[in-house]
Design a protein around this motif. Structure first.
Motif, mmCIF file in Angstrom:
data_model
loop_
_atom_site.group_PDB
_atom_site.id
_atom_site.type_symbol
_atom_site.label_atom_id
_atom_site.label_comp_id
_atom_site.label_asym_id
_atom_site.label_seq_id
_atom_site.Cartn_x
_atom_site.Cartn_y
_atom_site.Cartn_z
ATOM 1 N N ASN A 68 6.835 11.132 -11.650
ATOM 2 C CA ASN A 68 8.373 11.470 -11.247
ATOM 3 C C ASN A 68 8.788 11.732 -9.956
ATOM 4 O OD1 ASN A 68 8.929 11.466 -14.255
ATOM 5 N ND2 ASN A 68 8.113 13.381 -14.275
ATOM 6 N N TYR A 69 7.922 11.022 -9.142
ATOM 7 C CA TYR A 69 7.755 11.712 -7.566
ATOM 8 C C TYR A 69 8.138 10.445 -6.590
ATOM 9 C CZ TYR A 69 3.065 10.599 -6.838
ATOM 10 O OH TYR A 69 1.791 10.229 -6.710
ATOM 11 N N ALA A 70 7.791 9.088 -7.044
ATOM 12 C CA ALA A 70 8.001 8.137 -6.009
ATOM 13 C C ALA A 70 8.056 6.483 -6.606
ATOM 14 C CB ALA A 70 6.429 8.311 -5.139
ATOM 15 N N LEU A 71 8.243 5.868 -5.636
ATOM 16 C CA LEU A 71 8.550 4.237 -5.804
ATOM 17 C C LEU A 71 7.222 3.775 -5.133
ATOM 18 C CD1 LEU A 71 10.126 2.068 -7.459
ATOM 19 C CD2 LEU A 71 11.690 2.083 -5.457
ATOM 20 N N LYS A 72 6.466 2.915 -5.707
ATOM 21 C CA LYS A 72 5.677 1.927 -5.039
ATOM 22 C C LYS A 72 6.195 0.535 -4.931
ATOM 23 C CE LYS A 72 0.947 0.030 -5.073
ATOM 24 N NZ LYS A 72 -0.233 -0.202 -5.772
ATOM 25 N N ILE A 73 6.330 0.193 -3.618
ATOM 26 C CA ILE A 73 6.904 -1.256 -3.238
ATOM 27 C C ILE A 73 5.674 -2.043 -2.957
ATOM 28 C CG2 ILE A 73 8.624 -2.265 -2.328
ATOM 29 C CD1 ILE A 73 10.301 0.338 -1.740
ATOM 30 N N SER A 74 5.871 -3.160 -3.624
ATOM 31 C CA SER A 74 4.876 -4.357 -2.894
ATOM 32 C C SER A 74 5.810 -5.395 -2.384
ATOM 33 C CB SER A 74 4.030 -5.198 -4.105
ATOM 34 O OG SER A 74 3.328 -3.733 -4.821
ATOM 35 N N PHE A 75 5.009 -5.829 -1.315
ATOM 36 C CA PHE A 75 6.011 -6.910 -0.576
ATOM 37 C C PHE A 75 5.292 -8.383 -0.505
ATOM 38 C CE2 PHE A 75 7.075 -2.753 1.035
ATOM 39 C CZ PHE A 75 8.458 -2.710 0.965
ATOM 40 N N SER A 76 5.959 -9.387 -0.095
ATOM 41 C CA SER A 76 5.489 -10.765 0.008
ATOM 42 C C SER A 76 4.232 -10.801 1.108
ATOM 43 C CB SER A 76 6.486 -11.688 0.088
ATOM 44 O OG SER A 76 7.350 -11.331 1.300
ATOM 45 N N ASP A 77 4.180 -9.957 2.031
ATOM 46 C CA ASP A 77 3.141 -9.933 3.005
ATOM 47 C C ASP A 77 1.835 -9.496 2.475
ATOM 48 O OD1 ASP A 77 3.977 -7.370 3.406
ATOM 49 O OD2 ASP A 77 4.145 -7.594 5.613
ATOM 50 N N GLY A 78 1.946 -8.890 1.331
ATOM 51 C CA GLY A 78 0.634 -8.418 0.922
ATOM 52 C C GLY A 78 0.547 -6.848 0.870
ATOM 53 N N HIS A 79 1.373 -6.374 1.490
ATOM 54 C CA HIS A 79 1.601 -4.912 1.833
ATOM 55 C C HIS A 79 1.821 -4.251 0.459
ATOM 56 C CE1 HIS A 79 1.667 -0.928 4.028
ATOM 57 N NE2 HIS A 79 2.685 -0.678 3.330
ATOM 58 N N ASP A 80 1.169 -3.154 -0.048
ATOM 59 C CA ASP A 80 1.623 -2.372 -1.069
ATOM 60 C C ASP A 80 1.070 -1.281 -1.291
ATOM 61 O OD1 ASP A 80 -1.107 -2.945 -1.799
ATOM 62 O OD2 ASP A 80 -0.908 -3.972 -3.470
ATOM 63 N N SER A 81 0.554 -0.616 -0.084
ATOM 64 C CA SER A 81 0.014 0.847 -0.203
ATOM 65 C C SER A 81 0.779 2.161 0.147
ATOM 66 C CB SER A 81 -1.218 0.919 0.945
ATOM 67 O OG SER A 81 -0.792 0.662 2.086
ATOM 68 N N GLY A 82 2.052 1.802 0.269
ATOM 69 C CA GLY A 82 2.962 3.012 0.579
ATOM 70 C C GLY A 82 3.610 3.286 -0.694
ATOM 71 N N LEU A 83 3.956 4.662 -0.733
ATOM 72 C CA LEU A 83 4.494 5.469 -1.758
ATOM 73 C C LEU A 83 5.648 6.122 -1.086
ATOM 74 C CD1 LEU A 83 1.641 7.297 -3.976
ATOM 75 C CD2 LEU A 83 2.745 4.964 -4.372
ATOM 76 N N TYR A 84 6.890 5.763 -1.669
ATOM 77 C CA TYR A 84 8.128 5.930 -0.971
ATOM 78 C C TYR A 84 8.583 7.283 -2.009
ATOM 79 C CZ TYR A 84 8.366 1.488 1.295
ATOM 80 O OH TYR A 84 8.048 0.577 2.074
#
Length: 119
Positions: A68-84
């Motif tokens: 209930n606290y964040a959004l994980k966004i995956s990107f076309s350059d392969g980056h997917d490790s940030g929790l917003y």
């Protein structure tokens, strides 16, 4: 800050729409990518952030809520490790103009580009 009431990804996958009670924000995939909260972007300590370049045409490939606290966004350059976190997303939305100008300023001073440079 609470989670947005609605999260939508535009069909071109380059704009994330966040709908709050009184406001709607549109954030580009490029903006979200260069301000990823991951250690890969922020670095592993104060002042160790890594300037992200060549991200103008990056797309969002996937969105996943995390608890209930964040959004994980995956990107076309392969980056997917940030929790917003919801607070961080709200800051990115409400302070978009200042953050974007800061990013462009840092690119300019690094003689870097938003476009991928040929090898």
């Amino acid at each position: 800050m609470n989670a947005p009431q609605e999260i939508r990804l535009q069909p071109q996958r380059d704009i994330l729409v966040l709908v709050y009670e009184n406001q709607t924000f549109e954030l580009s995939a490029e903006y979200l990518r260069v301000y990823s909260p991951s250690a890969q972007v922020r670095g592993h300590g104060t002042g160790n952030a890594i300037l992200q370049t060549g991200k103008r045409h990056v797309k969002i490939t996937d969105l996943d809520t995390v608890g209930n606290y964040a959004l994980k966004i995956s990107f076309s350059d392969g980056h997917d490790s940030g929790l917003y976190s919801w607070d961080y997303l709200c800051d990115l939305a409400q302070n978009h103009a200042a953050h974007w100008q800061d990013y462009l300023h840092r690119l300019h001073h690094a003689n870097a580009s938003r476009d991928i440079q040929p090898a």
